[in-house]
Design a protein around this motif. Structure first.
Motif, short mmCIF file in Angstrom:
data_model
loop_
_atom_site.label_atom_id
_atom_site.label_comp_id
_atom_site.label_asym_id
_atom_site.label_seq_id
_atom_site.Cartn_x
_atom_site.Cartn_y
_atom_site.Cartn_z
N LYS A 223 24.76 25.57 73.43
CA LYS A 223 25.48 26.80 73.77
C LYS A 223 24.76 28.02 73.17
O LYS A 223 24.53 29.02 73.84
CB LYS A 223 26.92 26.73 73.23
CG LYS A 223 27.76 27.97 73.51
CD LYS A 223 28.03 28.12 74.99
CE LYS A 223 28.68 29.46 75.34
NZ LYS A 223 28.93 29.61 76.78
N LEU A 224 24.37 27.89 71.91
CA LEU A 224 23.74 29.04 71.25
C LEU A 224 22.35 29.31 71.82
O LEU A 224 21.92 30.46 71.92
CB LEU A 224 23.67 28.81 69.73
CG LEU A 224 25.03 28.57 69.04
CD1 LEU A 224 24.87 28.55 67.53
CD2 LEU A 224 26.07 29.61 69.45
N PHE A 225 21.67 28.23 72.23
CA PHE A 225 20.35 28.42 72.86
C PHE A 225 20.52 29.11 74.22
O PHE A 225 19.74 29.99 74.57
CB PHE A 225 19.65 27.06 73.03
CG PHE A 225 18.21 27.17 73.47
CD1 PHE A 225 17.29 27.94 72.78
CD2 PHE A 225 17.77 26.47 74.60
CE1 PHE A 225 15.96 28.03 73.19
CE2 PHE A 225 16.44 26.55 75.02
CZ PHE A 225 15.55 27.33 74.31
N ASP B 157 13.34 34.88 77.30
CA ASP B 157 12.01 34.39 76.93
C ASP B 157 12.21 33.11 76.13
O ASP B 157 12.80 33.12 75.06
CB ASP B 157 11.30 35.45 76.07
CG ASP B 157 9.90 35.00 75.66
OD1 ASP B 157 8.93 35.62 76.13
OD2 ASP B 157 9.77 34.03 74.88
N ARG B 158 11.71 32.03 76.71
CA ARG B 158 11.98 30.72 76.12
C ARG B 158 11.43 30.56 74.71
O ARG B 158 12.12 30.09 73.82
CB ARG B 158 11.40 29.62 77.02
CG ARG B 158 12.46 28.66 77.48
CD ARG B 158 11.87 27.47 78.19
NE ARG B 158 12.49 26.26 77.69
CZ ARG B 158 13.70 25.84 78.05
NH1 ARG B 158 14.42 26.53 78.91
NH2 ARG B 158 14.22 24.74 77.55
N ALA C 7 14.40 32.21 67.85
CA ALA C 7 15.70 32.80 67.50
C ALA C 7 16.69 31.71 67.11
O ALA C 7 17.40 31.83 66.12
CB ALA C 7 16.24 33.62 68.67
N LEU C 8 16.69 30.62 67.88
CA LEU C 8 17.63 29.54 67.61
C LEU C 8 17.40 28.97 66.21
O LEU C 8 18.34 28.69 65.47
CB LEU C 8 17.50 28.43 68.65
CG LEU C 8 18.53 27.31 68.54
CD1 LEU C 8 19.92 27.81 68.91
CD2 LEU C 8 18.17 26.11 69.39
N GLN C 9 16.13 28.84 65.88
CA GLN C 9 15.80 28.33 64.56
C GLN C 9 16.34 29.27 63.47
O GLN C 9 16.99 28.84 62.52
CB GLN C 9 14.29 28.15 64.43
CG GLN C 9 13.88 27.37 63.19
CD GLN C 9 12.42 26.96 63.25
OE1 GLN C 9 11.88 26.70 64.31
NE2 GLN C 9 11.79 26.89 62.09
N ASP C 10 16.10 30.56 63.65
CA ASP C 10 16.60 31.54 62.68
C ASP C 10 18.12 31.53 62.61
O ASP C 10 18.71 31.67 61.53
CB ASP C 10 16.13 32.95 63.06
CG ASP C 10 14.63 33.13 62.86
OD1 ASP C 10 14.03 32.28 62.17
OD2 ASP C 10 14.08 34.11 63.38
N ILE C 11 18.73 31.38 63.78
CA ILE C 11 20.20 31.39 63.84
C ILE C 11 20.76 30.25 62.99
O ILE C 11 21.69 30.43 62.21
CB ILE C 11 20.68 31.27 65.31
CG1 ILE C 11 20.43 32.59 66.04
CG2 ILE C 11 22.16 30.90 65.38
CD1 ILE C 11 20.43 32.47 67.56
N PHE C 12 20.14 29.07 63.13
CA PHE C 12 20.68 27.94 62.37
C PHE C 12 20.33 28.01 60.88
O PHE C 12 21.06 27.46 60.06
CB PHE C 12 20.26 26.60 63.00
CG PHE C 12 21.23 26.16 64.06
CD1 PHE C 12 22.38 25.47 63.73
CD2 PHE C 12 21.02 26.50 65.39
CE1 PHE C 12 23.30 25.10 64.69
CE2 PHE C 12 21.93 26.13 66.37
CZ PHE C 12 23.07 25.43 66.02
N LEU D 171 15.88 41.52 70.28
CA LEU D 171 15.64 42.26 71.52
C LEU D 171 15.39 43.74 71.22
O LEU D 171 14.48 44.36 71.77
CB LEU D 171 16.87 42.10 72.43
CG LEU D 171 16.74 42.61 73.85
CD1 LEU D 171 15.70 41.80 74.62
CD2 LEU D 171 18.09 42.51 74.57
N ARG D 172 16.19 44.28 70.32
CA ARG D 172 16.04 45.71 70.00
C ARG D 172 14.72 45.97 69.28
O ARG D 172 14.08 46.99 69.51
CB ARG D 172 17.20 46.17 69.12
CG ARG D 172 18.49 46.31 69.90
CD ARG D 172 19.57 46.86 69.01
NE ARG D 172 20.78 47.15 69.77
CZ ARG D 172 21.89 47.61 69.23
NH1 ARG D 172 21.94 47.85 67.93
NH2 ARG D 172 22.95 47.87 69.97
N ARG D 173 14.36 45.04 68.41
CA ARG D 173 13.09 45.21 67.71
C ARG D 173 11.95 45.17 68.71
O ARG D 173 10.98 45.89 68.59
CB ARG D 173 12.90 44.12 66.65
CG ARG D 173 13.23 44.59 65.24
CD ARG D 173 12.99 43.49 64.24
NE ARG D 173 14.12 42.59 64.21
CZ ARG D 173 14.05 41.30 63.88
NH1 ARG D 173 12.89 40.77 63.57
NH2 ARG D 173 15.12 40.55 63.85
#
Lengths: 180, 234
Positions: A32-34, A43-44, A50-55, A88-90
């Motif tokens: 879900k988060l991915f 962008d895959r 991002a997913l790694q950072d999120i976890f 995205l903003r960065r």
């Protein structure tokens, strides 16, 4: 998908440093988060980072999620969304980071937050439909694309202050509708 | 922001929404945050918006992330030794090659000669596996006894390299390998399986790697993968 109670229980175990629980939490929620990160970042490779950072954040901050029976997925989704938007903003321009900014609220919402997810979504859709189409679009873009007032003002070709007034009134209407 | 159309009492509601969306200009954001840390009611307003806006993600379909993310993530959090990052990749590469050979291995007949003492093959195992080297120079039969949560292993052919040990690993789904223990000198043994691993045996893969005496020092396979086998229902 695990139940909210299961996710909540896993989060509380992760908060104590339980690696097995962390892996289970990943298994239950990473898709879900991915999906969310992919949608926001388009962008895959970046969504993967991002997913790694999120976890990593989930691991570091699980103790800040206070279990009380209210939507643990919202906590995870908000964390994922904020992180993806921040990236995205960065990427777009040297905008201010949202990650540190829009911190997750420690308090969970009131009983209205407990309604079934689908019912909640139906209500949300109905309330968005009560807004003028362009204004609903602006709120959606702010949430799902991380567009700022400057971005939105440019998109809708209005002065920045006008854009902000629009959006603030839309939020008020949304809240009135959602509270009905 | 002064907006005379918005009543004072609603101002916090609107600010909370702007904050949740990440729309506040930096100075206002800082001011809002300093209030937020003091004011539970304000935090509740933000939380309610977060809850509502999260509904906007319900249409977003889940997408399974690539298998490499979890090992990389665990390596980042738990350190490279624990994460099975590098060794894990080696294992995966070897596993891919070994998997094809694995298919060819015909299941062996039931273990003969039940001993009076020591490890015994469970009469009605929940899962079984034949963990075999490509050339069958190493062959270990495994059977899981769901009742007492132990994995019976019987090394029927082959053994560790001189001065080395054999370590048994569970690979469940896309997860990094988890050690089930070092195989003892005796061909037959019972290895306890921790409760959180028991549910993950179904559909998983067992693998045996070449390790220093006492097993992998890193928590992830470090040596050659010598044998693999699918876990199946008995």
């Amino acid at each position: 998908m695990a139940t909210p109670e299961e996710i909540e229980s896993l989060l509380s175990r992760v908060a104590t440093g339980d690696r097995g629980a962390f892996r289970q939490l990943y298994r239950h929620t990473s898709a879900k988060l991915f999906g969310i990160a992919l949608r926001i970042l388009s962008d895959r490779a970046e969504a993967e980072d991002a997913l790694q950072d999120i976890f990593v954040k989930v691991w570091d901050n699980a103790g800040r999620y206070q279990a009380n029976g209210l939507s643990p997925m919202t906590w995870l989704i908000t964390l994922a969304r904020n992180h993806a938007i921040d990236r995205l903003r960065r990427r777009r321009a040297g905008q201010g980071g949202l990650d540190e900014a829009a911190e997750l609220a420690d308090d969970r919402p009131g009983p209205e937050g407990q309604v079934m997810r689908t019912a909640q979504r139906d209500r949300l859709v109905a309330c968005f439909e009560e807004l003028e189409a362009a204004r609903a679009e602006a709120v959606r873009r702010a949430y799902l694309q991380g567009e700022t007032y400057a971005d939105l003002a440019e998109r809708f070709e209005v002065p920045l202050n006008t854009m902000r007034t629009w959006l603030r009134r839309s939020l008020l209407k949304l809240r009135e509708c959602l509270s009905r | 922001m002064s907006d005379h159309d918005i009543p004072e009492r609603d101002e916090d509601e609107v600010l909370a929404g702007e904050y949740a969306l990440g729309l506040l200009p930096p100075d206002e954001r800082a001011a809002f945050e300093s209030r937020l840390s003091q004011d539970p009611e304000l935090r509740a307003l933000v939380a309610r918006w977060q809850e509502d806006f999260a509904g906007l993600t319900e249409d977003i379909a889940p997408v399974a992330p690539p298998a490499r993310v979890l090992p990389a993530l665990e390596a980042q959090i738990f350190g490279p030794e624990q994460g099975a990052g590098r060794a894990g990749h080696g294992l995966w590469r070897l596993l891919a090659g070994a998997a094809a050979a694995c298919v060819l291995i015909v299941a062996l007949a039931v273990v003969t000669g039940v001993l009076d003492t020591g490890p015994t093959r469970p009469g009605d195992p929940a899962y079984v596996a034949e963990v075999a080297a490509e050339d069958e120079s190493l062959l270990v039969e495994a059977a899981f006894d769901a009742e007492d949560g132990t994995l019976y292993v019987d090394r029927r052919r082959g053994g560790p390299r001189p001065g080395r040990a054999l370590e048994l690993w569970l690979i469940a789904g896309d997860d990094a390998p988890v050690s089930l223990g070092v195989l003892p000198d005796d061909p037959e043994a019972e290895l306890p399986v921790s409760p959180d691993l028991r549910d993950r045996l179904a559909g998983g893969t067992l693998a045996i790697s070449d390790e220093p005496p006492g097993g992998s020092p890193t928590g992830a396979p470090t040596g050659d993968v010598l044998a693999v086998g699918q876990i199946t229902d008995s």
